[in-house]
Write an enzyme that holds these catalytic residues in place. Structure first.
Site, PDB file in Angstrom:
ATOM      1  N   GLY A   1      -1.700   2.605  -4.502  1.00  0.00           N
ATOM      2  CA  GLY A   1      -1.529   1.521  -5.462  1.00  0.00           C
ATOM      3  C   GLY A   1      -1.691   1.967  -6.900  1.00  0.00           C
ATOM      4  O   GLY A   1      -1.077   1.400  -7.807  1.00  0.00           O
TER       5      GLY A   1
ATOM      6  N   GLU B   1      -0.415   6.639   2.085  1.00  0.00           N
ATOM      7  CA  GLU B   1      -0.529   5.507   3.015  1.00  0.00           C
ATOM      8  C   GLU B   1      -0.179   5.859   4.456  1.00  0.00           C
ATOM      9  O   GLU B   1      -0.782   5.338   5.401  1.00  0.00           O
ATOM     10  CB  GLU B   1       0.365   4.345   2.541  1.00  0.00           C
ATOM     11  CG  GLU B   1      -0.171   3.568   1.358  1.00  0.00           C
ATOM     12  CD  GLU B   1       0.268   4.134   0.027  1.00  0.00           C
ATOM     13  OE1 GLU B   1       0.218   3.411  -0.981  1.00  0.00           O
ATOM     14  OE2 GLU B   1       0.665   5.326  -0.024  1.00  0.00           O
TER      15      GLU B   1
ATOM     16  N   GLU C   1       1.605   3.269  -7.821  1.00  0.00           N
ATOM     17  CA  GLU C   1       2.517   2.138  -7.994  1.00  0.00           C
ATOM     18  C   GLU C   1       2.278   1.430  -9.323  1.00  0.00           C
ATOM     19  O   GLU C   1       3.232   1.015  -9.996  1.00  0.00           O
ATOM     20  CB  GLU C   1       2.362   1.160  -6.821  1.00  0.00           C
ATOM     21  CG  GLU C   1       2.998   1.699  -5.543  1.00  0.00           C
ATOM     22  CD  GLU C   1       2.701   0.867  -4.313  1.00  0.00           C
ATOM     23  OE1 GLU C   1       3.637   0.582  -3.538  1.00  0.00           O
ATOM     24  OE2 GLU C   1       1.520   0.496  -4.112  1.00  0.00           O
TER      25      GLU C   1
ATOM     26  N   ALA D   1      -5.533   1.735  -3.190  1.00  0.00           N
ATOM     27  CA  ALA D   1      -5.996   0.375  -2.948  1.00  0.00           C
ATOM     28  C   ALA D   1      -7.401   0.400  -2.351  1.00  0.00           C
ATOM     29  O   ALA D   1      -7.887   1.433  -1.893  1.00  0.00           O
ATOM     30  CB  ALA D   1      -5.035  -0.346  -2.006  1.00  0.00           C
TER      31      ALA D   1
END
Length: 258
Positions: free
Chosen positions: A109, A132, A112, A66
């Site tokens: 992300g 993370e 994901e 992200a």
């Protein structure tokens, strides 16, 4: 897309390809970029000329997580009001086959996003992981759920707790991805698979996808009921009649998606 778009889109032979396009930040996923990706997935899902959707990055990276800078000032209340993960939920509503083609890093992300796809093909040098925890947070767009379903609770906990990265070979061994190929063959192999799917009858692909994705959350009895309902629905299509007649005629079927 416009010149300032964060993705590029190409349509060819019934296949829609979404390429992530923020190379200056290793395709870090900011909120606008995710909106563009999901919006294009939905547009391709509604496009009758498209049968399969591919999401890909670049040779060095798929998406390196992200956009951290975007989240620095977030608070629990601002996140609650913004609800940034609602857009991710829309990916689960895409009915056509989604394939992720991953070279290089797919982290946070980016991992994901790949896990939201139905199939994942990776180059041999690809790396997957959720770092993370090293930033004082955790996955928030489904990472804990998708990885646990793919590799089991104990292994998922270890990988996410330690923020470890796994190689493409390891990811395939534990069932997280489908295929590993030489990096220079990734695009060719992904397109070959996509074309195989594009030649299948679209309605059964859609019905199969629904039944398989529901299998883990439904009881065996309810899952069987859904499978049976979808089996019956397939018989309301012209493609079912074409497929069975072609079998009897010993010829290749011509599926129209109706």
């Amino acid at each position: 897309m416009g010149d300032d778009a964060h993705i590029n889109v190409v349509k060819e032979d019934g296949i829609g390809v979404i390429q992530l396009n923020r190379p200056n930040v290793s395709n870090a996923l900011n909120r606008r970029m995710v909106d563009e990706i999901v919006g294009e997935m939905e547009a391709l899902d509604c496009d009758k000329t498209i049968r399969v959707i591919i999401v890909k990055g670049y040779e060095e990276f798929f998406a390196a997580g992200a956009d951290i800078e975007e989240m620095l000032e977030d608070s629990p209340l601002s996140l609650e009001l913004l609800d940034p993960f609602a857009v991710w939920d829309r990916i689960t509503l895409i009915k056509k086959p989604l394939i992720a083609a991953v070279n290089g890093f797919a982290l946070g992300g980016g991992f994901e996003l790949a896990l939201h796809c139905d199939l994942i093909i990776a180059g041999e040098k690809a790396k997957f992981g959720f770092p993370e925890v090293k930033l004082g947070v955790m996955p928030g767009a489904g990472g804990t759920q998708f990885l646990t379903k793919a590799m089991g609770e104990r292994k998922a906990l270890e990988w996410i707790w330690l923020g470890k990265s796994m190689s493409a070979a390891e990811a395939k061994r534990v069932g997280v991805i489908n295929r590993v190929v030489a990096p220079e063959m990734l695009e060719e192999e992904t397109m070959r698979l996509a074309k195989q799917l594009a030649n299948q009858a679209p309605i059964p692909l859609r019905l199969i996808k629904e039944a398989v994705h529901k299998a883990e959350e439904l009881s065996l009895t309810d899952g069987m009921k859904l499978e049976r309902k979808n089996f019956y629905l397939a018989f309301d299509s012209n493609d079912q009649k074409e497929g069975m007649q072609a079998f009897m005629d010993k010829r290749r079927p011509s599926f129209k998606g109706v």
